[in-house]
Design a protein around this motif. Sequence first.
Motif, short mmCIF file in Angstrom:
data_model
loop_
_atom_site.label_atom_id
_atom_site.label_comp_id
_atom_site.label_asym_id
_atom_site.label_seq_id
_atom_site.Cartn_x
_atom_site.Cartn_y
_atom_site.Cartn_z
N ALA A 71 -40.65 21.58 2.03
CA ALA A 71 -40.69 21.05 3.43
C ALA A 71 -40.74 19.57 3.33
N PRO B 94 -40.34 23.85 8.86
CA PRO B 94 -40.93 24.40 9.99
C PRO B 94 -42.07 23.84 10.40
N PRO C 77 -47.01 20.19 -2.44
CA PRO C 77 -48.46 20.69 -2.44
C PRO C 77 -49.16 21.82 -3.07
C1 LIG Z 1 -45.99 27.74 10.19
C2 LIG Z 1 -45.70 26.40 9.78
C3 LIG Z 1 -46.29 25.31 10.45
C4 LIG Z 1 -46.08 24.05 9.86
N1 LIG Z 1 -46.39 23.12 10.74
C5 LIG Z 1 -46.11 21.91 10.24
C6 LIG Z 1 -46.24 20.62 11.15
O1 LIG Z 1 -46.36 20.90 12.12
N2 LIG Z 1 -45.75 19.54 10.53
C7 LIG Z 1 -45.39 19.46 9.01
O2 LIG Z 1 -45.20 18.28 8.74
N3 LIG Z 1 -45.19 20.32 8.37
C8 LIG Z 1 -45.57 21.59 8.80
N4 LIG Z 1 -45.31 22.71 8.09
C9 LIG Z 1 -44.93 22.38 6.54
C10 LIG Z 1 -46.22 22.87 5.66
O3 LIG Z 1 -47.04 21.62 5.65
C11 LIG Z 1 -45.46 22.83 4.10
O4 LIG Z 1 -44.70 23.96 4.15
C12 LIG Z 1 -46.49 23.08 3.19
O5 LIG Z 1 -47.38 21.91 3.07
C13 LIG Z 1 -46.25 23.35 1.90
O6 LIG Z 1 -45.28 22.59 1.46
P1 LIG Z 1 -43.89 22.85 0.85
O7 LIG Z 1 -43.21 23.83 1.99
O8 LIG Z 1 -43.00 21.61 0.48
O9 LIG Z 1 -43.91 23.75 -0.43
C14 LIG Z 1 -45.79 24.07 8.45
C15 LIG Z 1 -45.07 25.00 7.69
C16 LIG Z 1 -45.45 26.20 8.46
C17 LIG Z 1 -44.83 27.68 7.58
#
Ligand SMILES: Cc1cc2nc3c(=O)[nH]c(=O)nc-3n(C[C@H](O)[C@H](O)[C@H](O)COP(=O)(O)O)c2cc1C
Length: 188
Positions: free
Chosen positions: A12, A123, A173
């Motif tokens: 993400a 997301p 993370p």
């Molecule tokens: C349902 C869901 C909601 C999330 N909401 C946000 C958000 O509002 N803002 C943001 O910056 N990241 C958001 N994320 C990303 C997560 O923070 C991120 O996937 C997590 O910290 C793990 O990091 P990675 O995906 O890079 O492994 C969201 C992810 C999911 C699946």
Amino acid sequence: MDIANLIKKRRAYRAFEKVTIPETLFKEAARLAQLAPSCMNKQPWNYVIIQEPNHLSAIVETMSSGNKVWNRNSSAVIAVVTKTELDCEIGPKKERKYYLFDTGLATAFLILFLTENNLVAHPMAGFNPEKAKEVLGIPEDMEIVVLIGIGKKTEKIPDDFSENQKKNERERPARKALDEFLYFNRFG
Ligand SMILES: Cc1cc2nc3c(=O)[nH]c(=O)nc-3n(C[C@H](O)[C@H](O)[C@H](O)COP(=O)(O)O)c2cc1C
């Protein structure tokens, strides 16, 4: 790319540069997403692809301040839309609902396909659902589960990212230890 490496590649990320994404790529992503399993093949997912600049600015405006910062460079946003009646509701009180599970499964496929195509699909829950529904013309009885910021990753991390956003850009993370969530034969 094999599936294990594709899953590891997905992140993400938030630091993006603008690119134009062909509509055909989104169509292919949707075709693959719909190959996901769903309860009685109900296929409860709906996707709204927002790429036209005015529509894109309008949807970014519905996001939380932390999300607005990095979505100014999103090339597109995907709204994931569904409702409980589109999927199985099992039990005397219809208490076992599957629409979010099935929509999440399909969306994971979509995210992985975009990842394989060197895009970030990030997301978000941080948005105002009423405002976002109004902007996109989503019917009253449907839910936006997440917005997904779609971008091309850049190595340059913007100065106005929060410290946490900067840190997450550099390293994934942390995850729980396996024994905190994986069990064999009995829970716990
Ligand atoms: C349902 C869901 C909601 C999330 N909401 C946000 C958000 O509002 N803002 C943001 O910056 N990241 C958001 N994320 C990303 C997560 O923070 C991120 O996937 C997590 O910290 C793990 O990091 P990675 O995906 O890079 O492994 C969201 C992810 C999911 C699946």
